[in-house]
Design a protein around this motif. Structure first.
Motif, PDB file in Angstrom:
ATOM      1  N   THR A  71       0.836  -1.198   0.000  1.00 54.58           N
ATOM      2  CA  THR A  71       0.000   0.000   0.000  1.00 54.58           C
ATOM      3  C   THR A  71       0.871   1.249   0.000  1.00 54.58           C
ATOM      4  OG1 THR A  71      -0.255   0.701   2.342  1.00 54.58           O
ATOM      5  CG2 THR A  71      -1.502  -1.241   1.641  1.00 54.58           C
ATOM      6  N   HIS A  72       0.252   2.341  -0.424  1.00 57.11           N
ATOM      7  CA  HIS A  72       0.831   3.681  -0.337  1.00 57.11           C
ATOM      8  C   HIS A  72      -0.146   4.508   0.510  1.00 57.11           C
ATOM      9  CE1 HIS A  72       3.524   2.837  -3.902  1.00 57.11           C
ATOM     10  NE2 HIS A  72       2.561   1.961  -4.111  1.00 57.11           N
ATOM     11  N   LEU A  73      -0.408   4.024   1.704  1.00 56.83           N
ATOM     12  CA  LEU A  73      -1.506   4.538   2.519  1.00 56.83           C
ATOM     13  C   LEU A  73      -1.294   5.980   2.964  1.00 56.83           C
ATOM     14  CD1 LEU A  73      -3.970   2.785   3.379  1.00 56.83           C
ATOM     15  CD2 LEU A  73      -2.936   2.635   5.633  1.00 56.83           C
ATOM     16  N   VAL A  74      -0.038   6.361   3.175  1.00 60.90           N
ATOM     17  CA  VAL A  74       0.281   7.707   3.668  1.00 60.90           C
ATOM     18  C   VAL A  74       0.601   8.619   2.494  1.00 60.90           C
ATOM     19  CG1 VAL A  74       1.954   9.065   4.982  1.00 60.90           C
ATOM     20  CG2 VAL A  74       1.106   6.910   5.919  1.00 60.90           C
ATOM     21  N   SER A 119      -3.477  11.796  10.138  1.00 63.81           N
ATOM     22  CA  SER A 119      -4.918  12.016  10.175  1.00 63.81           C
ATOM     23  C   SER A 119      -5.592  11.612   8.863  1.00 63.81           C
ATOM     24  CB  SER A 119      -5.209  13.486  10.482  1.00 63.81           C
ATOM     25  OG  SER A 119      -6.594  13.746  10.479  1.00 63.81           O
ATOM     26  N   SER A 120      -4.966  11.935   7.749  1.00 61.29           N
ATOM     27  CA  SER A 120      -5.586  11.604   6.464  1.00 61.29           C
ATOM     28  C   SER A 120      -5.489  10.120   6.144  1.00 61.29           C
ATOM     29  CB  SER A 120      -4.940  12.424   5.347  1.00 61.29           C
ATOM     30  OG  SER A 120      -3.578  12.075   5.158  1.00 61.29           O
ATOM     31  N   ALA A 121      -4.456   9.438   6.675  1.00 68.40           N
ATOM     32  CA  ALA A 121      -4.298   8.012   6.403  1.00 68.40           C
ATOM     33  C   ALA A 121      -5.195   7.136   7.270  1.00 68.40           C
ATOM     34  CB  ALA A 121      -2.836   7.601   6.602  1.00 68.40           C
ATOM     35  N   LEU A 122      -5.561   7.611   8.453  1.00 65.68           N
ATOM     36  CA  LEU A 122      -6.325   6.772   9.381  1.00 65.68           C
ATOM     37  C   LEU A 122      -7.646   6.261   8.802  1.00 65.68           C
ATOM     38  CD1 LEU A 122      -5.678   8.415  12.867  1.00 65.68           C
ATOM     39  CD2 LEU A 122      -5.054   6.101  12.148  1.00 65.68           C
ATOM     40  N   PRO A 123      -8.453   7.085   8.110  1.00 69.54           N
ATOM     41  CA  PRO A 123      -9.682   6.523   7.533  1.00 69.54           C
ATOM     42  C   PRO A 123      -9.414   5.401   6.534  1.00 69.54           C
ATOM     43  CG  PRO A 123      -9.810   8.915   7.581  1.00 69.54           C
ATOM     44  CD  PRO A 123      -8.395   8.548   7.923  1.00 69.54           C
ATOM     45  N   ARG A 124      -8.334   5.511   5.772  1.00 75.86           N
ATOM     46  CA  ARG A 124      -7.994   4.439   4.842  1.00 75.86           C
ATOM     47  C   ARG A 124      -7.586   3.176   5.598  1.00 75.86           C
ATOM     48  NH1 ARG A 124      -6.150   9.236   2.116  1.00 75.86           N
ATOM     49  NH2 ARG A 124      -4.040   9.181   3.019  1.00 75.86           N
ATOM     50  N   LEU A 125      -6.794   3.348   6.646  1.00 79.54           N
ATOM     51  CA  LEU A 125      -6.400   2.211   7.469  1.00 79.54           C
ATOM     52  C   LEU A 125      -7.616   1.592   8.151  1.00 79.54           C
ATOM     53  CD1 LEU A 125      -4.219   0.426   8.766  1.00 79.54           C
ATOM     54  CD2 LEU A 125      -3.941   2.207  10.514  1.00 79.54           C
ATOM     55  N   ASP A 126      -8.505   2.428   8.647  1.00 82.42           N
ATOM     56  CA  ASP A 126      -9.702   1.921   9.324  1.00 82.42           C
ATOM     57  C   ASP A 126     -10.566   1.086   8.385  1.00 82.42           C
ATOM     58  OD1 ASP A 126      -9.020   3.072  11.748  1.00 82.42           O
ATOM     59  OD2 ASP A 126     -10.246   4.864  11.446  1.00 82.42           O
ATOM     60  N   THR A 135      -2.434  -6.830   9.411  1.00 84.05           N
ATOM     61  CA  THR A 135      -1.093  -6.385   9.036  1.00 84.05           C
ATOM     62  C   THR A 135      -1.193  -5.590   7.739  1.00 84.05           C
ATOM     63  OG1 THR A 135      -0.033  -8.306  10.058  1.00 84.05           O
ATOM     64  CG2 THR A 135       1.241  -7.100   8.405  1.00 84.05           C
ATOM     65  N   VAL A 136      -0.566  -4.418   7.714  1.00 83.68           N
ATOM     66  CA  VAL A 136      -0.622  -3.549   6.533  1.00 83.68           C
ATOM     67  C   VAL A 136       0.771  -2.989   6.274  1.00 83.68           C
ATOM     68  CG1 VAL A 136      -1.620  -1.459   5.524  1.00 83.68           C
ATOM     69  CG2 VAL A 136      -3.028  -2.932   6.983  1.00 83.68           C
ATOM     70  N   ARG A 163      -3.616   2.553  16.104  1.00 81.10           N
ATOM     71  CA  ARG A 163      -4.594   1.492  15.883  1.00 81.10           C
ATOM     72  C   ARG A 163      -3.985   0.135  16.239  1.00 81.10           C
ATOM     73  NH1 ARG A 163      -7.222   5.426  15.545  1.00 81.10           N
ATOM     74  NH2 ARG A 163      -8.745   6.033  13.943  1.00 81.10           N
ATOM     75  N   PRO A 164      -4.838  -0.844  16.612  1.00 88.62           N
ATOM     76  CA  PRO A 164      -4.341  -2.196  16.906  1.00 88.62           C
ATOM     77  C   PRO A 164      -4.072  -2.958  15.608  1.00 88.62           C
ATOM     78  CG  PRO A 164      -6.713  -2.139  17.180  1.00 88.62           C
ATOM     79  CD  PRO A 164      -6.292  -0.732  16.861  1.00 88.62           C
ATOM     80  N   VAL A 165      -2.948  -2.700  14.993  1.00 85.32           N
ATOM     81  CA  VAL A 165      -2.604  -3.292  13.705  1.00 85.32           C
ATOM     82  C   VAL A 165      -1.088  -3.315  13.583  1.00 85.32           C
ATOM     83  CG1 VAL A 165      -2.684  -1.086  12.468  1.00 85.32           C
ATOM     84  CG2 VAL A 165      -3.100  -3.213  11.217  1.00 85.32           C
ATOM     85  N   ARG A 166      -0.585  -4.287  12.855  1.00 86.93           N
ATOM     86  CA  ARG A 166       0.856  -4.384  12.605  1.00 86.93           C
ATOM     87  C   ARG A 166       1.170  -3.585  11.338  1.00 86.93           C
ATOM     88  NH1 ARG A 166       0.636  -9.049  12.595  1.00 86.93           N
ATOM     89  NH2 ARG A 166       1.359  -9.635  14.670  1.00 86.93           N
TER      90      ARG A 166
END
Length: 401
Positions: A71-74, A119-126, A135-136, A163-166
């Motif tokens: 991913t390019h989440l950020v 802040s902008s990446a969190l909705p995508r991660l969620d 795991t991401v 967040r509870p994620v690796r």
């Protein structure tokens, strides 16, 4: 002998993903202690347990927690305007050469603070977490200068604290050539090797190093120089390879023992053979294939014949795959690439773990591995691949919690 455990999941059907296929177990049980699986198998083979908590799964299916390995989440901003241009007929390369593409996102990313990137990446991660991802992987590559690339990687690490994620981070400084180095890609690669990569390693900000080996990215020689520097620092490598043309990037990556080569639409037989010899995973990205309306399929049959492990990922990014659904990726893997149900599920579990060099810790339901579970309201695992726009997740467990 009684087995003491923190949590015990009973009355479940397991897709252990161990070995070949999905490793189905009817009337299954999973026990965990201190966040690790201590038993995963049939109730008939289970010991007597002394659990702190017991969860009756009422016949639901349990798979390993899902893994998004590319991913390019950020990033800052979005590229909806470019989407409109593409709908009007502009190609990916035309948009990039006109100052759009990665460089467009670079400008927005450089202007964003670390807090804004988080802040902008969190909705995508969620969105990924809500579909069972535990795991991401998150790449840099939109800063393209030392300060911004480091800021992106710090923001990615922060996601794992929010967040509870690796979160697994990848340094992708060789994603595109920034304007200040126009016409001098060799100098930019030299800066990455001599300045930025050592800083990334010193701060412990990256788990791997990636590059975009393509006509609009970096040459095989430039990629080779970067990978040599990365390996000297003890960092494994992976590569965006053969997406738009065949520069033999996959074979180059394999020569460096790459964890994965990703995209691979133009991969040839020599590249497949090199990946098979090196144990390099083929990470396929059907979201990008769909979004940019590609017509050349990755060589699925060749990868199968050679025994190259196939992973699937969202490639979540603002320009060519604004996708935050691994469940949709499963369906796309089957419908666009003609992967089987078993191949699709392996692609977001055990093979995705291997693409991150985490297969000894996650990706299957086996004793000793992290207790990362996805519990599903389904009658058969094929439903996870078959449905579109529907999320049957009942519960998600990360590290036993």
């Amino acid at each position: 002998m009684t087995m003491i455990c923190d949590r015990l999941w009973t009355n479940a059907r397991l897709a252990t993903m161990a070995g070949d296929g999905i490793g189905a177990v009817e009337d299954g049980v999973i026990a965990a202690r201190d966040g690790r699986i201590t038993f995963a198998g049939s109730r008939a083979d289970a010991p007597v347990f002394a659990p702190t908590e017991t969860i009756d799964c009422a016949g639901r299916w349990i798979t390993p927690g899902l893994i998004d390995c590319h991913t390019h989440l950020v990033h800052g901003g979005d590229r909806a305007a470019e989407f409109e241009l593409r709908l009007a007929g502009a190609s990916y390369e035309e948009i990039a050469r006109a100052g759009g593409g990665i460089v467009s996102t670079m400008r927005a990313t450089r202007a964003a603070s670390e807090a804004e990137l988080v802040s902008s990446a969190l909705p995508r991660l969620d969105a990924l977490i809500a579909e069972g991802a535990t795991t991401v992987e998150v790449k840099s590559g939109y800063g393209l200068d030392p300060a911004s690339e480091l800021r992106m990687l710090r923001a990615a690490r922060q996601l794992g604290r929010e967040r509870p994620v690796r979160i697994i981070t990848t340094f992708l400084g060789a994603h595109a050539l920034p304007p200040e180095y126009a016409g001098n890609a060799d100098a930019y690669i030299a800066m990455l090797c001599d300045e930025l990569l050592p800083a990334v390693a010193a701060e412990g900000l990256a788990d791997a190093v990636d590059a975009f080996c393509e006509g609009i990215g970096f040459s095989p020689a430039q990629t080779d120089r970067l990978f040599t520097a990365a390996r000297a620092l003890g960092l494994p490598v992976k590569l965006h390879a053969e997406q738009l043309s065949n520069l033999h990037g996959a074979a180059l990556a394999a020569s460096h023992g790459a964890l994965s080569a990703d995209h691979l639409e133009y991969l040839d037989e020599d590249g497949i053979a090199a990946m098979a010899r090196a144990g390099t995973v083929a990470t396929l990205l059907p979201g990008a294939y769909y979004f940019v309306r590609e017509t050349k399929l990755p060589p699925i049959d060749g990868l199968r014949r050679a025994g190259v492990p196939i992973a699937l990922a969202t490639d979540c990014n603002p320009g060519t795959s604004p996708l935050t659904s691994l469940l949709l990726v499963l369906n796309m893997g089957a419908t666009l690439f003609r992967l089987t149900v078993d191949e699709c599920l392996a692609g977001v579990t055990r093979n995705a773990a291997r693409a991150l060099c985490l297969d000894k810790d996650i990706g299957t339901l086996e004793v000793g591995k992290s207790c990362d579970l996805a519990i599903w309201d389904i009658e058969r695992p094929a439903e996870l691949v078959y449905r579109m726009g529907y999320n049957p997740l009942h519960a998600r467990i990360w590290s036993g919690q």
